[in-house]
Enzyme design. Structure first.
Site, PDB file in Angstrom:
ATOM      1  N   GLY A 115      47.502  69.637  61.985  1.00  0.00           N
ATOM      2  CA  GLY A 115      47.078  68.669  62.996  1.00  0.00           C
ATOM      3  C   GLY A 115      47.725  67.320  62.753  1.00  0.00           C
ATOM      4  N   LYS A 163      22.913  60.094  65.301  1.00  0.00           N
ATOM      5  CA  LYS A 163      23.917  60.552  66.262  1.00  0.00           C
ATOM      6  C   LYS A 163      23.246  60.673  67.623  1.00  0.00           C
ATOM      7  CE  LYS A 163      28.249  62.050  66.042  1.00  0.00           C
ATOM      8  NZ  LYS A 163      29.308  61.589  65.137  1.00  0.00           N
ATOM      9  N   GLY A 209      47.643  64.577  64.851  1.00  0.00           N
ATOM     10  CA  GLY A 209      47.122  63.633  65.850  1.00  0.00           C
ATOM     11  C   GLY A 209      47.039  62.255  65.226  1.00  0.00           C
ATOM     12  N   ASN A 210      46.029  61.482  65.628  1.00  0.00           N
ATOM     13  CA  ASN A 210      45.909  60.103  65.150  1.00  0.00           C
ATOM     14  C   ASN A 210      45.847  60.033  63.633  1.00  0.00           C
ATOM     15  OD1 ASN A 210      45.882  58.858  67.704  1.00  0.00           O
ATOM     16  ND2 ASN A 210      43.780  59.543  67.995  1.00  0.00           N
ATOM     17  N   VAL A 211      44.946  60.797  63.045  1.00  0.00           N
ATOM     18  CA  VAL A 211      44.762  60.743  61.591  1.00  0.00           C
ATOM     19  C   VAL A 211      45.936  61.416  60.881  1.00  0.00           C
ATOM     20  CG1 VAL A 211      43.318  61.529  59.681  1.00  0.00           C
ATOM     21  CG2 VAL A 211      42.241  60.623  61.746  1.00  0.00           C
TER      22      VAL A 211
END
Ligand code: NAD
Length: 355
Positions: free
Chosen positions: A183, A83, A185-187
């Site tokens: 949530g 990362k 959102g996208n997912v």
């Protein structure tokens, strides 16, 4: 706030390599942490964030790199874990120059690290990186190749995991279940679409009311407040917002018998995984369930096809089932079983590497 994924072995914190980045001309300041390259180049995104101190940024990079090692190992990918963490400058800065300096640091690692987007970085940033190194994914999708938005793939892996986990832990199919999605959102929104198609009843919440409403309209979901979503009467709780949603405050409130969702680092601490286990709530470990995104990103880097992405995602539910079965048999929490399995995969690869 980003929390540590669960682990038991302090030595396991230690990355193989830390590449410091300090380029005063562009303002690029941060670190690339390579946790393990035993399985292949260390793959993991680049986070661009404001940290209170350099030490906080370093700690985050090390934790996140280890998380990527575990995720990639259990996804069966030919990649280790790494990362990058870059400090977001406080004042004005030249974004292109900053990501050019980052790209040079990636290139200097000679392919030992493969970067992509993460919190705070975009496709445009990765396109800048790609003009200086080929060790980058998450670029604009090319026809006939894997790539593009990873969220639908992440959602597909969660959906298949939920099917397997519900069958194992609850003995029921999704069309007999109510799923609370935190949530949208996208997912979360993609997941709701798949769940609706499969006949599940949906309850959703999002801090952005328009997002929750859109899912309600498209998929007949019931909308509740963000405070209620954890404690609603649902069979499955699916965290698809931010990390650390499973903690000492929320776990006692859960009515669901299964937790299976896409958010990274769902457990605030490893003890929260123990608490779920003690409450008899089956937990499908986050990094096993949500690997569809990195599977898609890796396929892009390797020049693979959409069919190859699909085939790898199809292996996720069996792994989830294996972890839940082992947790029940050994009377050990599933997050600890997953961590042990990941460490075993990495250790086996380390032994194969000639000294
Ligand atoms: P996103 O930003 O599109 O969606 C997150 C949603 O959660 C937003 O709509 C936001 O308003 C909502 N939200 C934030 N706090 C909330 C709260 N307290 N209660 C209810 N809703 C809240 O992000 P995403 O790409 O959908 O990712 C969701 C999670 O999945 C993140 O934890 C991310 O790290 C993880 N993840 C994503 C991918 C991917 O492919 N996008 C892959 C692996 C893991």
């Amino acid at each position: 706030m980003v929390q540590s994924p669960s682990h038991n072995n302090p030595a396991d914190h230690l990355p193989e390599h830390l590449q410091m980045i300090d380029d005063p001309a562009s303002g690029a300041l941060g670190v690339i942490a390579l946790h393990s390259t035993a399985l292949g180049p260390a793959a993991g995104g680049c986070r661009f964030w404001h940290y209170a101190s350099d030490q906080d940024a370093l700690n985050d990079a090390i934790r996140l790199a280890r998380g990527m090692s575990y995720k990639n190992a259990l996804a069966g990918l030919p990649f280790g874990g790494g990362k990058a963490v870059l400090q977001r400058p406080a004042g004005a800065f030249d974004r292109k120059a900053l990501f050019t300096a980052f790209a040079e640091a990636v290139e200097a690692l000679g392919g030992q690290y493969v970067t992509a987007e993460d919190v705070g970085t975009s496709v445009e940033d990765m396109e800048v990186v790609a003009s200086h190194t080929r060790h980058v994914a998450g670029l604009t999708r090319r026809a006939g190749r894997a790539g593009g938005d990873p969220s639908p793939w992440t959602a597909l892996g969660i959906f298949k995991s939920m099917q397997a986990a519900a069958s194992h832990a609850l003995g029921r199919d999704l069309d007999q279940l109510t799923v609370a999605v935190q949530g949208t959102g996208n997912v979360g929104a993609h997941l709701c679409s798949l769940l609706h198609e499969a006949g599940a009843r949906l309850i959703v919440a999002d801090i952005d009311p328009a997002r929750a409403r859109a899912v309600a309209e498209a998929h007949g979901a019931q909308v509740v407040s963000v405070d209620e979503i954890v404690s609603v009467g649902a069979d499955v709780f699916s965290p698809c917002a931010l990390g650390a949603g499973l903690n000492a405050q929320t776990i006692p409130l859960l009515k669901a018998a299964l937790v299976c969702g896409g958010a990274n680092n769902q457990l605030a601490t490893p003890e929260d995984g123990d608490a779920l286990f003690q409450r008899g709530i089956a937990y499908a470990p986050d990094y096993v369930v949500n690997a569809g995104g990195i599977i898609n990103v890796s396929a892009e880097y390797l020049g693979e096809t959409v069919e190859q992405v699909q085939a790898r995602i199809d292996t996720i539910p069996a792994r989830v089932e294996q972890i839940l079965q082992q947790a029940a048999r050994d009377k050990r929490p599933s997050h600890a079983i997953a961590d042990s399995m990941a460490r075993e995969v990495i250790a086996a690869a380390q032994q194969r590497v000639p000294a």
